[in-house]
Design a protein around this motif. Structure first.
Motif: not given
Length: 452
Positions: A204-222
């Motif tokens: 399925d399509t990924v519709i949003s993405v956000r990098f973590n402000p404290g750990e630059p290598n971690v990101l969350a998507t929905s």
């Protein structure tokens, strides 16, 4: 015989200038001030009423787009600058102080779906339905440039064409990488024309993405499959995934507690999660009556702002179940994007009626220079309101918000439906064998499963 003498220094009670306030000696002994609580209660009541009298949250509108505002981005290096992208491919840099366009970034052939600025504020990344990622050089916004002529057009530094449409983009908080969301999550370097890595979990399509402000290598998507997924760039595959009953439209990390994030959901609620414990939401934030489209945390991490399809903007405490403020106007239509300003004083909303609107984060806050005496008075009013906020009259005045009739009626209908569901669950439990049915809290009920 003992004689008590009251001795006061003349210097302490003599004014240096005629404009100075006269020093008054007060004895705070509660035995002498029997009406102190009653007086403070009246002051708290008056302070709550004055807040309503002076509540003028709307500052102004920024008009210039000719189609719906679809996305916004803050400039981390420039307090007064904000970027906006619209459904006709137009991107603008606004000067918030003068509420004028500083620069335009033409080039996209379709709706702009994502904007992100680099940490140093010099590079703007944009992406859209036309399957292109464009990098722009950000000009320094000055009042001299923002004369309203809109002739200041920028040219892209680079244009990267890819195989699929893009729905969101976000830049690393500290680094040269940025991530795009579409058919998959692609990680790009500013200096390369192709992604350096890609992540995919499902189709399925990924519709949003956000990098973590404290750990630059971690990101969350929905994603459109109702999932929220965590990724780590140091690993070759996604780390964790939680599937909810309804789709999550946007995600925002808490900048002061980078392990926590809040998700704006289609079911009118926002859900705060701890990234280390995804099987249960920490808090459910209710009040909207339609899908929550966007969310953004304040730089203080103590509150966040949401924009909804129900044409309202709401401000929530980070741990509060209900909004502390709701903003709306007669002309504002469905809100697609919201942002807190970098100093946490203002909120910017972009809506379907082509306008960006500037709001005060505190509706009754006094703009301009505040004298020391005025500041102390405001602080005292806040203190007495906080002390007596549990009393019915003060609580009623502080909580009351005027709502448009459609939103008010939709809220009543939602509460009626929820109350009917609760009664139904209670009756089912009462007529079941003991221990056969257990009530599941809302924090867990909206989650289907967690995958690792």
């Amino acid at each position: 015989m003992k004689v008590k003498v009251i001795s006061r220094s003349t210097d302490e009670f003599t004014r240096e200038r005629s404009q100075d306030l006269q020093r008054v000696f007060r004895n705070f002994d509660p035995n002498l001030r029997t009406q102190e609580k009653a007086v403070e209660y009246v002051r708290a009541l008056n302070a709550a009423k004055l807040d309503k009298v002076f509540a003028r949250p709307f500052v102004g509108a920024m008009d210039g787009h000719v189609d719906s505002v679809s996305c916004m981005a803050k400039n981390p290096n420039y307090l007064k600058g904000i970027f906006s992208g619209s459904m006709d491919g137009d991107i603008r840099l606004w000067d918030i102080a003068s509420r004028r366009t500083v620069c335009q970034f033409p080039g996209h052939q379709g709706p702009v779906r994502g904007l992100a600025a680099s940490t140093d504020g010099q590079i703007l990344v944009s992406c859209g339905i036309d399957s292109t990622v464009r990098l722009w050089n950000v000009p320094v916004a000055t009042l001299g440039e923002s004369d309203g002529t809109h002739e200041n057009l920028a040219k892209p530094l680079a244009v990267y064409v890819w195989k699929n449409a893009f729905w969101a983009v976000d830049h690393q908080w500290d680094g040269e990488l940025f991530a795009t969301a579409g058919a998959q999550v692609d990680i790009w370097n500013q200096n390369r024309s192709q992604p350096i890595s890609s992540f995919e979990w499902g189709t399925d399509t990924v519709i949003s993405v956000r990098f973590n402000p404290g750990e630059p290598n971690v990101l969350a998507t929905s994603g459109s499959d109702r999932s929220i997924t965590l990724y780590d760039l140091r690993m070759s595959s996604p780390t964790r995934k939680v599937i909810m009953r309804t789709k999550t439209n946007a995600i925002s990390w808490n900048p002061m507690e980078p392990m926590n994030f809040t998700a704006a959901n289609e079911d009118c609620n926002c859900y705060s999660y701890d990234a280390r414990k995804l099987e249960e939401a920490k808090c459910v934030h209710k009040d909207h009556v339609s899908a929550v489209m966007d969310i953004d945390y304040s730089p203080t991490g103590r509150e966040f702002v949401t924009g909804s399809y129900d044409r309202t903007v709401r401000i929530f405490q980070y741990n509060g179940g209900h909004s502390r403020e709701v903003y709306h106007t007669k002309r504002m239509q469905r809100v697609f994007c919201v942002k807190f300003s970098c100093d946490a004083s203002y909120v910017i909303s972009g809506s379907d009626d082509t306008n960006l609107r500037l709001w005060k984060a505190k509706a009754s806050e006094q703009l301009g220079v505040v004298l020391p005496r005025e500041r102390r008075k405001h602080e005292y009013h806040e203190a007495v309101k906080s002390r007596y906020k549990h009393l019915p009259e003060v609580k009623r005045i502080v909580r009351h918000r005027h709502l448009p009739k459609p939103i008010y009626k939709a809220g009543i209908l939602r509460r009626t439906v929820n109350e009917a569901d609760r009664r139904k669950e209670e009756r089912r439990k009462a007529h079941s064998a003991p221990g056969s049915s257990s009530a599941e809290p809302l924090r867990k009920r909206r989650i289907i499963k967690e995958i690792e």
